[in-house]
Design a protein around this motif. Sequence first.
Motif, PDB file in Angstrom:
ATOM      1  N   TRP A 154       0.833  -1.199   0.000  1.00 36.88           N
ATOM      2  CA  TRP A 154       0.000   0.000   0.000  1.00 36.88           C
ATOM      3  C   TRP A 154       0.869   1.251   0.000  1.00 36.88           C
ATOM      4  CZ3 TRP A 154      -0.813   3.583   4.233  1.00 36.88           C
ATOM      5  CH2 TRP A 154      -0.003   3.337   5.349  1.00 36.88           C
ATOM      6  N   GLN A 155       0.219   2.373  -0.294  1.00 35.70           N
ATOM      7  CA  GLN A 155       0.921   3.658  -0.335  1.00 35.70           C
ATOM      8  C   GLN A 155      -0.079   4.780  -0.080  1.00 35.70           C
ATOM      9  OE1 GLN A 155       4.258   4.151  -0.910  1.00 35.70           O
ATOM     10  NE2 GLN A 155       4.029   6.346  -0.597  1.00 35.70           N
ATOM     11  N   ARG A 156       0.276   5.726   0.756  1.00 43.21           N
ATOM     12  CA  ARG A 156      -0.550   6.925   0.937  1.00 43.21           C
ATOM     13  C   ARG A 156      -0.239   7.888  -0.213  1.00 43.21           C
ATOM     14  NH1 ARG A 156      -0.082  11.675   5.546  1.00 43.21           N
ATOM     15  NH2 ARG A 156      -2.317  12.038   5.870  1.00 43.21           N
ATOM     16  N   LEU A 157      -1.276   8.225  -0.997  1.00 42.37           N
ATOM     17  CA  LEU A 157      -1.089   9.074  -2.168  1.00 42.37           C
ATOM     18  C   LEU A 157      -1.469  10.522  -1.923  1.00 42.37           C
ATOM     19  CD1 LEU A 157      -2.559   6.721  -4.933  1.00 42.37           C
ATOM     20  CD2 LEU A 157      -0.156   6.994  -4.272  1.00 42.37           C
ATOM     21  N   ASP A 158      -2.504  10.753  -1.150  1.00 43.50           N
ATOM     22  CA  ASP A 158      -2.962  12.122  -0.892  1.00 43.50           C
ATOM     23  C   ASP A 158      -3.880  12.099   0.321  1.00 43.50           C
ATOM     24  OD1 ASP A 158      -3.206  14.870  -1.240  1.00 43.50           O
ATOM     25  OD2 ASP A 158      -3.693  14.703  -3.376  1.00 43.50           O
ATOM     26  N   HIS A 159      -4.330  13.253   0.744  1.00 38.48           N
ATOM     27  CA  HIS A 159      -5.184  13.357   1.935  1.00 38.48           C
ATOM     28  C   HIS A 159      -5.835  14.723   1.974  1.00 38.48           C
ATOM     29  CE1 HIS A 159      -1.954  15.808   3.700  1.00 38.48           C
ATOM     30  NE2 HIS A 159      -1.127  14.888   3.231  1.00 38.48           N
ATOM     31  N   LEU A 160      -6.892  14.839   2.758  1.00 40.59           N
ATOM     32  CA  LEU A 160      -7.498  16.141   3.001  1.00 40.59           C
ATOM     33  C   LEU A 160      -6.476  17.062   3.663  1.00 40.59           C
ATOM     34  CD1 LEU A 160     -11.014  15.122   4.410  1.00 40.59           C
ATOM     35  CD2 LEU A 160     -10.438  15.786   2.066  1.00 40.59           C
ATOM     36  N   VAL A 161      -6.596  18.359   3.384  1.00 40.27           N
ATOM     37  CA  VAL A 161      -5.690  19.319   4.010  1.00 40.27           C
ATOM     38  C   VAL A 161      -5.859  19.237   5.529  1.00 40.27           C
ATOM     39  CG1 VAL A 161      -5.265  21.788   4.341  1.00 40.27           C
ATOM     40  CG2 VAL A 161      -5.590  20.870   2.036  1.00 40.27           C
ATOM     41  N   PRO A 162      -4.772  19.050   6.275  1.00 38.43           N
ATOM     42  CA  PRO A 162      -4.889  18.909   7.736  1.00 38.43           C
ATOM     43  C   PRO A 162      -5.310  20.218   8.411  1.00 38.43           C
ATOM     44  CG  PRO A 162      -2.803  18.009   6.930  1.00 38.43           C
ATOM     45  CD  PRO A 162      -3.401  18.800   5.808  1.00 38.43           C
ATOM     46  N   GLY A 225     -13.613  13.426   9.714  1.00 40.84           N
ATOM     47  CA  GLY A 225     -14.508  13.672  10.837  1.00 40.84           C
ATOM     48  C   GLY A 225     -14.329  15.044  11.451  1.00 40.84           C
ATOM     49  N   ARG A 226     -13.075  15.497  11.545  1.00 41.29           N
ATOM     50  CA  ARG A 226     -12.816  16.817  12.113  1.00 41.29           C
ATOM     51  C   ARG A 226     -13.252  17.931  11.151  1.00 41.29           C
ATOM     52  NH1 ARG A 226     -12.165  13.408  15.144  1.00 41.29           N
ATOM     53  NH2 ARG A 226     -14.364  13.961  15.242  1.00 41.29           N
ATOM     54  N   TRP A 227     -13.212  17.662   9.843  1.00 44.50           N
ATOM     55  CA  TRP A 227     -13.734  18.644   8.894  1.00 44.50           C
ATOM     56  C   TRP A 227     -15.252  18.739   9.014  1.00 44.50           C
ATOM     57  CZ3 TRP A 227     -11.738  22.555   6.483  1.00 44.50           C
ATOM     58  CH2 TRP A 227     -10.373  22.579   6.170  1.00 44.50           C
ATOM     59  N   GLU A 266     -26.245  21.777  -7.238  1.00 45.14           N
ATOM     60  CA  GLU A 266     -24.934  21.209  -7.515  1.00 45.14           C
ATOM     61  C   GLU A 266     -23.857  22.203  -7.106  1.00 45.14           C
ATOM     62  OE1 GLU A 266     -24.167  18.257  -8.373  1.00 45.14           O
ATOM     63  OE2 GLU A 266     -26.139  17.463  -8.931  1.00 45.14           O
ATOM     64  N   LEU A 267     -22.646  21.701  -6.965  1.00 44.37           N
ATOM     65  CA  LEU A 267     -21.504  22.555  -6.642  1.00 44.37           C
ATOM     66  C   LEU A 267     -20.265  21.972  -7.313  1.00 44.37           C
ATOM     67  CD1 LEU A 267     -20.170  24.878  -4.948  1.00 44.37           C
ATOM     68  CD2 LEU A 267     -19.745  23.132  -3.193  1.00 44.37           C
ATOM     69  N   PRO A 268     -19.721  22.654  -8.302  1.00 40.36           N
ATOM     70  CA  PRO A 268     -18.467  22.170  -8.876  1.00 40.36           C
ATOM     71  C   PRO A 268     -17.312  22.425  -7.904  1.00 40.36           C
ATOM     72  CG  PRO A 268     -19.111  24.251  -9.904  1.00 40.36           C
ATOM     73  CD  PRO A 268     -20.221  23.863  -8.970  1.00 40.36           C
ATOM     74  N   TRP A 269     -16.660  21.372  -7.478  1.00 39.82           N
ATOM     75  CA  TRP A 269     -15.569  21.509  -6.504  1.00 39.82           C
ATOM     76  C   TRP A 269     -14.568  20.391  -6.772  1.00 39.82           C
ATOM     77  CZ3 TRP A 269     -15.209  25.357  -2.794  1.00 39.82           C
ATOM     78  CH2 TRP A 269     -14.137  25.236  -1.899  1.00 39.82           C
ATOM     79  N   THR A 270     -13.291  20.744  -6.867  1.00 39.03           N
ATOM     80  CA  THR A 270     -12.289  19.752  -7.241  1.00 39.03           C
ATOM     81  C   THR A 270     -11.107  19.700  -6.278  1.00 39.03           C
ATOM     82  OG1 THR A 270     -11.174  21.359  -8.675  1.00 39.03           O
ATOM     83  CG2 THR A 270     -12.857  19.952  -9.692  1.00 39.03           C
ATOM     84  N   SER A 271     -11.195  20.379  -5.152  1.00 33.13           N
ATOM     85  CA  SER A 271     -10.047  20.506  -4.251  1.00 33.13           C
ATOM     86  C   SER A 271     -10.230  19.674  -2.988  1.00 33.13           C
ATOM     87  CB  SER A 271      -9.849  21.981  -3.872  1.00 33.13           C
ATOM     88  OG  SER A 271      -8.818  22.112  -2.919  1.00 33.13           O
ATOM     89  N   LEU A 272      -9.100  19.213  -2.426  1.00 26.22           N
ATOM     90  CA  LEU A 272      -9.111  18.559  -1.113  1.00 26.22           C
ATOM     91  C   LEU A 272      -8.911  19.571   0.007  1.00 26.22           C
ATOM     92  CD1 LEU A 272      -6.975  15.350  -1.839  1.00 26.22           C
ATOM     93  CD2 LEU A 272      -9.468  15.583  -1.778  1.00 26.22           C
ATOM     94  N   ASP A 273      -8.797  20.836  -0.336  1.00 22.94           N
ATOM     95  CA  ASP A 273      -8.675  21.920   0.640  1.00 22.94           C
ATOM     96  C   ASP A 273     -10.057  22.537   0.844  1.00 22.94           C
ATOM     97  OD1 ASP A 273      -8.100  24.059   2.245  1.00 22.94           O
ATOM     98  OD2 ASP A 273      -6.603  24.951   0.902  1.00 22.94           O
ATOM     99  N   LEU A 274     -10.658  22.275   1.990  1.00 22.48           N
ATOM    100  CA  LEU A 274     -12.022  22.726   2.270  1.00 22.48           C
ATOM    101  C   LEU A 274     -12.073  24.059   3.004  1.00 22.48           C
ATOM    102  CD1 LEU A 274     -13.440  19.259   3.348  1.00 22.48           C
ATOM    103  CD2 LEU A 274     -13.903  20.445   1.197  1.00 22.48           C
ATOM    104  N   HIS A 300     -21.217  18.898   1.973  1.00 25.32           N
ATOM    105  CA  HIS A 300     -21.238  17.522   1.478  1.00 25.32           C
ATOM    106  C   HIS A 300     -20.852  17.451   0.006  1.00 25.32           C
ATOM    107  CE1 HIS A 300     -23.351  16.600   5.226  1.00 25.32           C
ATOM    108  NE2 HIS A 300     -23.191  15.317   4.954  1.00 25.32           N
ATOM    109  N   LEU A 301     -21.366  18.378  -0.794  1.00 25.69           N
ATOM    110  CA  LEU A 301     -21.064  18.363  -2.222  1.00 25.69           C
ATOM    111  C   LEU A 301     -19.589  18.688  -2.472  1.00 25.69           C
ATOM    112  CD1 LEU A 301     -24.220  20.066  -3.780  1.00 25.69           C
ATOM    113  CD2 LEU A 301     -23.742  17.645  -3.468  1.00 25.69           C
ATOM    114  N   ALA A 302     -19.043  19.605  -1.690  1.00 23.56           N
ATOM    115  CA  ALA A 302     -17.628  19.947  -1.855  1.00 23.56           C
ATOM    116  C   ALA A 302     -16.733  18.767  -1.472  1.00 23.56           C
ATOM    117  CB  ALA A 302     -17.287  21.175  -1.012  1.00 23.56           C
TER     118      ALA A 302
END
Length: 397
Positions: A154-162, A225-227, A266-274, A300-302
């Motif tokens: 396995w490999q961690r590739l990306d994640h939500l902005v901490p 969960g924290r987001w 709808e909401l167009p959103w493509t970022s992991l930075d909320l 939720h949509l973002a």
Amino acid sequence: MSAAIMTSRLPCPAPARVLACGAYLKNRACLLDGDQVHWSPVHGDLGEAASRVALERSVESLLARASGPLQAVAHDLHPDFHSTRVALALAEQLQAPAIGVQHHHAHIGVVLAEHAVAGPVIGLALDGVGLGDDGSAWGGELLWVNGVAATQQWQRLDHLVPLPMPGADAAAREPWRMAAAALHALGRGDEIEPRFAPHVGVMAARGVHTLLQRDLQCPRSSSAGRWFDAAAGALGLSVRQAFEAEAAMTLELRAREWLQAHPEFELPWTSLDLRPLVAELFTLAGSGPQAQARGAALFHLALAGGLAHRATELAHTHGTRNVVLGGGCFANQVLADRLGAALRRAGLAVFEPHGAGCGDAGLALGQAWIAACARHAGGSSGAVGAVPAAAALETET
């Protein structure tokens, strides 16, 4: 006497016989023996003495079910979990390897075991918290995980902005702290006291602002969960939680109501930075229930949009069309439905938890399956480590 052991079956047998001791919250242990999974009852949270005793008794009952000697004992990476201690003691007693499995890797492993997915997948593991292999708190993870008998790769590739968690564990109980952390991350820390003092008191609001300014007792977490907590706190839907995930459940309920009334929304959103999205939620907080519901839907949509976009990119990069969803946040049907639909529209196959469920009560199956694969591949005691990114790509060719 311990409660009855339940048994389920997998579509293909495990490559080794493994007993796994599960997580800390909603603890449940299992014995993986061939294609059979023998499950203990759910013991609850291991902070309770009764739950710790119940786990120990269940381990004895599971051990008695084994068709032969254990080839490994699996556990979480966290060294202070009682489940880890039980696993290490059992491994020493039986002279069997003890194998640590990263929490979010295990969530994806549950689904791979239940569906016998062949070949690599992109795994989206979303929950409240789990110890990462870098020692930090994870919970919004995009992983590359190999399939079937190579799931230990396995490999961690990306994640939500901490986000920082001011007050550490207290931030998981008090969503206003995560909303304050989001304000600080937006460069608007001077708003923390005037916004939150009327709800939590001047000293508490000022104290959290100080922690954030000085970066004291503020471990960072990529947790989905924290987001959710930050969004609920920003909208004024939750200040302190009476029970686990109360804020997220309230947010989901409001989002569902809004989306049912506005099916075209709808909401167009493509970022992991909320962070920019949460900034908008603060503007809706004082505008009444309808504005709050709209904000809950936006969140939720973002989240679904950002995850779907990045997972699609990673699937193409890594030459797979399989995506796995795991972790307790997928109990949220608004998120699961929206994210699954977006991934399928992108031409991807989506695999979700089945009998074991998405939360920590099913985590032991993922631990056991991954440890069994590691043992079959020649692994001995220790943790299942992530493979280097280049090696992950090589295994696909």
